[in-house]
Design an enzyme around this catalytic site. Structure first.
Site, short mmCIF file in Angstrom:
data_model
loop_
_atom_site.label_atom_id
_atom_site.label_comp_id
_atom_site.label_asym_id
_atom_site.label_seq_id
_atom_site.Cartn_x
_atom_site.Cartn_y
_atom_site.Cartn_z
N SER A 1 0.79 -1.26 -0.02
CA SER A 1 0.01 0.06 0.02
C SER A 1 1.01 1.34 -0.01
O SER A 1 2.09 1.10 0.49
CB SER A 1 -0.89 0.06 1.36
OG SER A 1 -1.67 0.86 1.36
N TYR B 1 -2.13 -1.03 10.45
CA TYR B 1 -1.97 -1.47 8.98
C TYR B 1 -0.92 -0.95 8.31
O TYR B 1 -0.11 -1.68 7.68
CB TYR B 1 -3.45 -0.64 8.44
CG TYR B 1 -3.51 -0.94 6.99
CD1 TYR B 1 -3.96 -2.18 6.49
CD2 TYR B 1 -3.35 0.29 6.07
CE1 TYR B 1 -4.06 -2.26 5.15
CE2 TYR B 1 -3.18 -0.03 4.68
CZ TYR B 1 -3.90 -1.26 4.21
OH TYR B 1 -3.68 -1.34 2.86
P1 NAP Z 1 -11.65 -6.25 0.18
O1 NAP Z 1 -12.24 -5.73 -1.10
O2 NAP Z 1 -11.75 -6.08 1.37
O3 NAP Z 1 -11.14 -7.74 -0.36
C1 NAP Z 1 -10.31 -8.33 0.44
C2 NAP Z 1 -10.06 -9.90 0.13
O4 NAP Z 1 -9.26 -10.49 0.94
C3 NAP Z 1 -11.40 -10.56 -0.06
O5 NAP Z 1 -11.40 -11.61 -1.19
C4 NAP Z 1 -11.35 -11.28 1.35
O6 NAP Z 1 -12.03 -12.64 1.48
C5 NAP Z 1 -9.91 -11.69 1.43
N1 NAP Z 1 -9.41 -11.76 2.91
C6 NAP Z 1 -9.62 -10.96 3.78
N2 NAP Z 1 -9.06 -11.48 5.23
C7 NAP Z 1 -8.79 -12.71 4.61
C8 NAP Z 1 -8.07 -13.86 5.48
N3 NAP Z 1 -7.71 -13.69 6.60
N4 NAP Z 1 -7.40 -14.86 4.80
C9 NAP Z 1 -7.79 -14.98 3.43
N5 NAP Z 1 -8.37 -14.07 2.59
C10 NAP Z 1 -8.94 -12.98 3.38
O7 NAP Z 1 -10.01 -5.17 0.08
P2 NAP Z 1 -9.20 -4.58 -1.11
O8 NAP Z 1 -9.80 -3.20 -0.96
O9 NAP Z 1 -9.57 -5.29 -2.51
O10 NAP Z 1 -7.93 -4.98 -0.49
C11 NAP Z 1 -7.03 -6.13 -1.07
C12 NAP Z 1 -5.42 -5.56 -0.65
O11 NAP Z 1 -5.11 -4.32 -1.24
C13 NAP Z 1 -5.20 -5.76 0.74
O12 NAP Z 1 -3.94 -6.13 1.26
C14 NAP Z 1 -5.26 -4.01 1.09
O13 NAP Z 1 -4.43 -3.82 1.94
C15 NAP Z 1 -4.79 -3.69 -0.30
N6 NAP Z 1 -4.85 -2.20 -0.38
C16 NAP Z 1 -5.95 -1.68 -0.80
C17 NAP Z 1 -6.28 -0.70 -1.11
C18 NAP Z 1 -7.43 0.14 -1.62
O14 NAP Z 1 -7.61 1.35 -1.88
N7 NAP Z 1 -8.48 -0.70 -1.74
C19 NAP Z 1 -5.34 0.46 -1.04
C20 NAP Z 1 -3.99 -0.07 -0.85
C21 NAP Z 1 -3.79 -1.41 -0.50
P3 NAP Z 1 -12.73 -13.13 2.51
O15 NAP Z 1 -13.47 -12.01 3.36
O16 NAP Z 1 -13.99 -14.03 2.23
O17 NAP Z 1 -11.75 -13.84 3.29
#
Ligand code: NAP
Length: 254
Positions: free
Chosen positions: A140, A154
């Site tokens: 991130s 985080y």
């Molecule tokens: P999201 O929409 O909440 O999706 C998260 C995914 O991870 C889902 O498939 C969820 O499925 C899975 N997950 C959560 N906890 C888990 C666990 N303990 N074991 C296995 N799978 C798990 O999140 P996102 O926004 O796409 O973010 C994804 C990644 O990108 C993260 O690492 C986040 O830190 C990073 N990121 C996101 C952003 C942003 O703006 N969106 C920015 C910077 C970085 P289940 O709940 O079914 O397990």
């Protein structure tokens, strides 16, 4: 022109929605064979059905080493090998330091940091076999570059991934495995949506391009790291944020 990655075996943790699903779809559209993971069985099966091309799902919690071993075993069973691992699963619950419980701290570090470690470790024998193994972490901008109140745990987990990456890249270099990271800014996902409309409009204002990123924006960067042409790049990061980290003040965002 980049060499095709059609037929390559790709694991994407947290690939059932958001950025992970976007990464998986970009790889699948490029002809790769994809295994996505998440904890929710119904959501996972639905995601695998929606991803265009060959996509499978296995339920697994990346905070548990045994589950990560099962991810690798499932990929081997389905594909006979693993070429690319995208350690993407992550959570971002907010809590200021004075309200941060030990349980919350442990959860964030277990999923985001230990989950990265367990996922890569489980897939390592297969990645070594591949001959062109690729590890791509979803870190991130928060932590490695920026800060945001409520995200000490985080930010530490996301910066921790980069500390892990630099040594892993050295350890795995002689096996022909590269280890790189994508650093998303604010990307429109289900998880980001949970933070509320106030948060997203505040963020959009802070981004010089005045829009959130898409999951495809992250998928294409991950795809590049997976190509043969990126084979001499390791231990590196790429920021995908519409210019969000650049302004020195709100006025400078344009
Ligand atoms: P999201 O929409 O909440 O999706 C998260 C995914 O991870 C889902 O498939 C969820 O499925 C899975 N997950 C959560 N906890 C888990 C666990 N303990 N074991 C296995 N799978 C798990 O999140 P996102 O926004 O796409 O973010 C994804 C990644 O990108 C993260 O690492 C986040 O830190 C990073 N990121 C996101 C952003 C942003 O703006 N969106 C920015 C910077 C970085 P289940 O709940 O079914 O397990």
């Amino acid at each position: 022109m980049f060499t095709s990655i059609a037929g390559r075996a790709v694991v994407v943790t947290g690939g059932t929605r958001g950025i992970g699903k976007g990464i998986a779809a970009v790889f699948a559209r490029s002809g790769a064979r994809v295994l996505v993971t998440g904890r929710d069985q119904a959501v996972g099966e639905q995601a695998a059905a929606e991803i265009p091309g060959e996509a499978h799902f296995v339920a697994a919690d990346v905070a548990r080493r045994a589950d990560c071993d099962r991810i690798a075993a499932t990929a081997l069973e389905l594909f006979g090998g693993i070429d690319v691992v995208c350690a993407n699963a992550g959570i971002f619950p907010g809590a200021r330091m004075d309200e941060m419980t030990e349980d919350m701290l442990n959860l964030v570090l277990d999923v985001n940091l230990k989950g990265t470690f367990f996922t890569v470790q489980a897939c390592l024998p297969a990645l070594k076999e591949s001959g062109h193994g690729r590890v791509i972490l979803t870190s991130s901008i928060t932590g490695p570059i920026t800060g945001f109140p409520g995200w000490t745990a985080y930010g530490a987990s996301k910066a921790g991934q980069l500390g892990y990456l630099r040594t892993a890249a050295i350890e795995l270099a002689s096996s022909g495995i590269t280890v790189n990271a994508v650093l998303p800014g604010n990307i429109a996902t289900e998880g980001l949506g949970d933070l509320g409309a106030n948060y997203t409009s505040q963020m959009t204002e802070a981004i010089p391009m005045r829009k959130l990123g898409t999951v495809d924006d992250i998928g294409y960067a991950a795809l590049f790291f997976a190509t043969d042409e990126a084979g001499y790049i390791t231990g590196q990061t790429i920021v995908i944020d519409g210019g969000q980290v650049l302004p020195e003040s709100p006025e400078a965002a344009g």
